[in-house]
Design a protein around this motif. Structure first.
Motif, PDB file in Angstrom:
ATOM      1  N   HIS A 196       1.007  -1.283   0.052  1.00  0.00           N
ATOM      2  CA  HIS A 196       0.070   0.011  -0.136  1.00  0.00           C
ATOM      3  C   HIS A 196       0.892   1.236  -0.176  1.00  0.00           C
ATOM      4  CE1 HIS A 196      -3.641   2.322   0.577  1.00  0.00           C
ATOM      5  NE2 HIS A 196      -3.132   2.924   1.672  1.00  0.00           N
ATOM      6  N   PHE A 197       1.884   1.286   0.834  1.00  0.00           N
ATOM      7  CA  PHE A 197       2.840   2.501   0.772  1.00  0.00           C
ATOM      8  C   PHE A 197       3.673   2.653  -0.476  1.00  0.00           C
ATOM      9  CE2 PHE A 197       6.615   4.932   2.003  1.00  0.00           C
ATOM     10  CZ  PHE A 197       5.973   5.870   2.903  1.00  0.00           C
ATOM     11  N   THR A 198       4.373   1.580  -0.931  1.00  0.00           N
ATOM     12  CA  THR A 198       4.904   1.619  -2.210  1.00  0.00           C
ATOM     13  C   THR A 198       4.055   1.991  -3.275  1.00  0.00           C
ATOM     14  OG1 THR A 198       4.850  -0.799  -2.456  1.00  0.00           O
ATOM     15  CG2 THR A 198       6.978   0.144  -1.409  1.00  0.00           C
ATOM     16  N   ARG A 199       2.643   1.493  -3.380  1.00  0.00           N
ATOM     17  CA  ARG A 199       2.095   1.835  -4.460  1.00  0.00           C
ATOM     18  C   ARG A 199       1.804   3.411  -4.345  1.00  0.00           C
ATOM     19  NH1 ARG A 199      -1.860  -1.280  -3.751  1.00  0.00           N
ATOM     20  NH2 ARG A 199      -2.996  -0.234  -2.210  1.00  0.00           N
ATOM     21  N   ALA A 200       1.537   3.999  -3.259  1.00  0.00           N
ATOM     22  CA  ALA A 200       1.289   5.125  -3.074  1.00  0.00           C
ATOM     23  C   ALA A 200       2.517   6.144  -3.417  1.00  0.00           C
ATOM     24  CB  ALA A 200       0.774   5.782  -1.480  1.00  0.00           C
ATOM     25  N   LEU A 201       3.656   5.443  -3.063  1.00  0.00           N
ATOM     26  CA  LEU A 201       4.818   6.246  -3.446  1.00  0.00           C
ATOM     27  C   LEU A 201       5.114   6.433  -4.990  1.00  0.00           C
ATOM     28  CD1 LEU A 201       7.553   7.932  -2.298  1.00  0.00           C
ATOM     29  CD2 LEU A 201       8.574   5.537  -2.226  1.00  0.00           C
ATOM     30  N   TRP A 202       4.717   5.309  -5.946  1.00  0.00           N
ATOM     31  CA  TRP A 202       5.064   5.517  -7.222  1.00  0.00           C
ATOM     32  C   TRP A 202       3.912   6.325  -7.576  1.00  0.00           C
ATOM     33  CZ3 TRP A 202       9.168   4.502  -9.369  1.00  0.00           C
ATOM     34  CH2 TRP A 202      10.251   3.616  -8.840  1.00  0.00           C
ATOM     35  N   ILE A 203       2.694   6.253  -7.157  1.00  0.00           N
ATOM     36  CA  ILE A 203       1.677   7.032  -7.487  1.00  0.00           C
ATOM     37  C   ILE A 203       2.091   8.627  -7.654  1.00  0.00           C
ATOM     38  CG2 ILE A 203      -0.520   8.062  -7.314  1.00  0.00           C
ATOM     39  CD1 ILE A 203      -1.545   5.273  -6.720  1.00  0.00           C
ATOM     40  N   THR A 204       2.795   9.147  -6.453  1.00  0.00           N
ATOM     41  CA  THR A 204       3.168  10.466  -6.153  1.00  0.00           C
ATOM     42  C   THR A 204       4.166  10.658  -7.131  1.00  0.00           C
ATOM     43  OG1 THR A 204       2.682  10.108  -3.864  1.00  0.00           O
ATOM     44  CG2 THR A 204       4.046  12.047  -4.500  1.00  0.00           C
ATOM     45  N   VAL A 205       4.970   9.721  -7.591  1.00  0.00           N
ATOM     46  CA  VAL A 205       6.388   9.968  -8.568  1.00  0.00           C
ATOM     47  C   VAL A 205       5.636  10.292  -9.759  1.00  0.00           C
ATOM     48  CG1 VAL A 205       8.152   9.073  -9.644  1.00  0.00           C
ATOM     49  CG2 VAL A 205       7.933   8.663  -6.967  1.00  0.00           C
ATOM     50  N   ALA A 206       4.757   9.399 -10.102  1.00  0.00           N
ATOM     51  CA  ALA A 206       4.308   9.507 -11.568  1.00  0.00           C
ATOM     52  C   ALA A 206       3.150  10.693 -11.755  1.00  0.00           C
ATOM     53  CB  ALA A 206       3.415   8.591 -11.849  1.00  0.00           C
ATOM     54  N   LEU A 207       2.544  11.288 -10.571  1.00  0.00           N
ATOM     55  CA  LEU A 207       1.630  12.274 -10.462  1.00  0.00           C
ATOM     56  C   LEU A 207       2.696  13.649 -10.371  1.00  0.00           C
ATOM     57  CD1 LEU A 207      -0.826  13.656  -9.800  1.00  0.00           C
ATOM     58  CD2 LEU A 207      -0.419  13.539  -7.581  1.00  0.00           C
ATOM     59  N   THR A 208       3.748  13.676  -9.696  1.00  0.00           N
ATOM     60  CA  THR A 208       4.633  14.570  -9.952  1.00  0.00           C
ATOM     61  C   THR A 208       5.301  15.018 -11.202  1.00  0.00           C
ATOM     62  OG1 THR A 208       5.168  14.260  -7.361  1.00  0.00           O
ATOM     63  CG2 THR A 208       6.734  15.733  -8.673  1.00  0.00           C
ATOM     64  N   ALA A 209       5.727  13.973 -11.797  1.00  0.00           N
ATOM     65  CA  ALA A 209       6.743  13.834 -13.130  1.00  0.00           C
ATOM     66  C   ALA A 209       5.696  14.448 -14.211  1.00  0.00           C
ATOM     67  CB  ALA A 209       7.231  12.488 -13.554  1.00  0.00           C
ATOM     68  N   VAL A 210       4.346  13.834 -14.551  1.00  0.00           N
ATOM     69  CA  VAL A 210       3.394  14.061 -15.375  1.00  0.00           C
ATOM     70  C   VAL A 210       2.727  15.535 -15.039  1.00  0.00           C
ATOM     71  CG1 VAL A 210       1.030  13.430 -16.593  1.00  0.00           C
ATOM     72  CG2 VAL A 210       2.813  11.651 -15.928  1.00  0.00           C
ATOM     73  N   GLY A 211       2.582  15.691 -13.786  1.00  0.00           N
ATOM     74  CA  GLY A 211       1.845  16.859 -13.625  1.00  0.00           C
ATOM     75  C   GLY A 211       2.832  18.179 -13.562  1.00  0.00           C
ATOM     76  N   THR A 212       4.122  17.968 -13.399  1.00  0.00           N
ATOM     77  CA  THR A 212       4.784  19.133 -13.542  1.00  0.00           C
ATOM     78  C   THR A 212       5.179  19.318 -15.056  1.00  0.00           C
ATOM     79  OG1 THR A 212       6.241  18.665 -11.565  1.00  0.00           O
ATOM     80  CG2 THR A 212       7.299  19.808 -12.972  1.00  0.00           C
ATOM     81  N   LEU A 213       5.327  18.537 -15.955  1.00  0.00           N
ATOM     82  CA  LEU A 213       5.623  18.715 -17.440  1.00  0.00           C
ATOM     83  C   LEU A 213       4.105  19.285 -17.880  1.00  0.00           C
ATOM     84  CD1 LEU A 213       7.219  18.098 -19.870  1.00  0.00           C
ATOM     85  CD2 LEU A 213       6.062  15.758 -20.187  1.00  0.00           C
ATOM     86  N   THR A 214       3.105  18.871 -17.191  1.00  0.00           N
ATOM     87  CA  THR A 214       2.082  19.371 -17.915  1.00  0.00           C
ATOM     88  C   THR A 214       1.820  20.796 -17.613  1.00  0.00           C
ATOM     89  OG1 THR A 214       0.803  17.379 -17.835  1.00  0.00           O
ATOM     90  CG2 THR A 214      -0.625  19.347 -17.911  1.00  0.00           C
ATOM     91  N   ASN A 215       2.235  21.221 -16.361  1.00  0.00           N
ATOM     92  CA  ASN A 215       2.067  22.609 -15.967  1.00  0.00           C
ATOM     93  C   ASN A 215       2.992  23.418 -16.675  1.00  0.00           C
ATOM     94  OD1 ASN A 215       2.088  21.488 -12.468  1.00  0.00           O
ATOM     95  ND2 ASN A 215       0.453  22.243 -13.855  1.00  0.00           N
ATOM     96  N   LEU A 216       4.371  22.918 -16.929  1.00  0.00           N
ATOM     97  CA  LEU A 216       5.312  23.754 -17.584  1.00  0.00           C
ATOM     98  C   LEU A 216       5.097  23.927 -19.054  1.00  0.00           C
ATOM     99  CD1 LEU A 216       8.488  22.043 -16.389  1.00  0.00           C
ATOM    100  CD2 LEU A 216       7.699  24.387 -15.598  1.00  0.00           C
ATOM    101  N   VAL A 217       4.256  22.995 -19.761  1.00  0.00           N
ATOM    102  CA  VAL A 217       4.021  23.074 -21.140  1.00  0.00           C
ATOM    103  C   VAL A 217       2.934  24.043 -21.189  1.00  0.00           C
ATOM    104  CG1 VAL A 217       2.972  21.808 -22.936  1.00  0.00           C
ATOM    105  CG2 VAL A 217       4.881  20.705 -21.803  1.00  0.00           C
ATOM    106  N   LEU A 218       1.716  23.675 -20.378  1.00  0.00           N
ATOM    107  CA  LEU A 218       0.744  24.658 -20.522  1.00  0.00           C
ATOM    108  C   LEU A 218       1.132  26.205 -20.334  1.00  0.00           C
ATOM    109  CD1 LEU A 218      -2.143  22.553 -18.952  1.00  0.00           C
ATOM    110  CD2 LEU A 218      -1.849  22.960 -21.281  1.00  0.00           C
ATOM    111  N   THR A 219       1.855  26.324 -19.041  1.00  0.00           N
ATOM    112  CA  THR A 219       2.031  27.832 -18.606  1.00  0.00           C
ATOM    113  C   THR A 219       3.162  28.385 -19.858  1.00  0.00           C
ATOM    114  OG1 THR A 219       2.269  27.149 -16.332  1.00  0.00           O
ATOM    115  CG2 THR A 219       3.561  29.192 -17.001  1.00  0.00           C
ATOM    116  N   ALA A 220       4.074  27.808 -20.476  1.00  0.00           N
ATOM    117  CA  ALA A 220       4.809  28.188 -21.487  1.00  0.00           C
ATOM    118  C   ALA A 220       3.951  28.559 -22.567  1.00  0.00           C
ATOM    119  CB  ALA A 220       5.997  27.566 -21.798  1.00  0.00           C
TER     120      ALA A 220
END
Length: 292
Positions: free
Chosen positions: A70-94
């Motif tokens: 349960h903990f490791t799954r949440a950790l990987w979800i956060t990693v993926a969320l951070t990577a995809v979310g940050t890339l999306t933020n940067l592209v849309l903002t630029a």
């Protein structure tokens, strides 16, 4: 540097050093205490008191944390969320900041007004939830990313940053056959690395630490990011998965050490992002752009 300094100047420097050292110690002390407790044996923790150094190092709490599905799954979800979310933020903002930086854009003032309006007013929690429900995004990955797709504050700063880039550079790119998109990605963004690195850090930390949006839009515990799981462990004792894991352990582990180990594991990864971005902070905006 003046070698002949007055006693007042030397005393002022000593005072500043001591003040900054005290502030650093106060800031680092909670992290040190949490790390010490997470590495301490159960006997030392049960005795209570302030723990600044474990009597003997033990990694049992980290072993339990990192082997829990349960903990490791949440950790990987956060990693993926951070990577995809940050890339999306940067592209849309630029993509939005670049056209808004051009005064020749029709309707630019109206668009800037709408952007500034969102900084002061919002639709509210319930309307936002209804929009996510109407879009069928509840209990999905995108329900956490889309609501924070563009930060109005970061957009305004990046727009002003783009305005500081000389128009001659963009015109030379168009003379070489670049389209507006090509100018943005081949000339403007490479020259804006200090700003983009800063926004990358801001967006990444925001995604890594967010939990309220997940609580609001995600009810499936299997889709929770690490901060929501950590909140469940700290505030509500522990999750059912951890209660079962502790019950199956042959060695008794103090729940406090598990909580502290979870905090360390949830905090350390995002700390390693800064060293890879700090080199861009001090770089000049136009460094090397006007060289032959």
């Amino acid at each position: 540097m003046n070698k002949f300094r007055s006693r007042g100047e030397k005393a002022f420097d000593v005072f500043n050093i001591l003040l900054l050292a005290a502030a650093a110690a106060i800031t680092l002390f909670p992290f040190w205490y949490i790390a010490a407790v997470s590495l301490s044996p159960i006997e030392q923790v049960m005795r209570g008191g302030l723990i600044l150094w474990p009597e003997s190092l033990t990694l049992e709490s980290y072993k339990l944390i990192l082997t829990n599905a349960h903990f490791t799954r949440a950790l990987w979800i956060t990693v993926a969320l951070t990577a995809v979310g940050t890339l999306t933020n940067l592209v849309l903002t630029a993509l939005m900041a670049y056209p808004l930086s051009k005064k020749r854009l029709k309707g630019r003032s109206a668009l800037l007004f709408l952007v500034l309006f969102t900084m002061l007013f919002s639709g509210g929690m319930i309307p936002s939830y209804l929009v996510m429900k109407w879009l069928n995004l509840l209990n999905s990955f995108w329900s956490v990313i889309i609501p924070s797709g563009i930060s109005a504050f970061n957009l305004i700063i990046l727009k002003n940053f783009f305005q500081g880039i000389p128009e001659e550079l963009e015109e030379s790119g168009k003379m070489d056959g670049c389209t507006n998109t090509g100018v943005l990605f081949r000339i403007v963004l490479p020259l804006s690395m200090p700003a983009m690195a800063t926004f990358t850090l801001f967006y990444a930390v925001g995604h890594w630490n967010q939990f309220f949006t997940s609580i609001l839009y995600v009810t499936n515990s299997k889709l929770w990011p690490i901060q929501v799981v950590l909140r469940q462990m700290i505030i509500q004792g522990s999750t059912e998965e951890f209660q079962a894991a502790i019950a199956n352990e042959t060695t008794e582990i103090m729940p406090t050490t598990i909580k502290m180990a979870a905090i360390i594991v949830a905090t350390v990864p995002i700390l390693f992002v800064y060293p890879f971005l700090q080199k861009h902070f001090a770089k000049g905006v136009l460094l090397g752009s006007v060289k032959g």
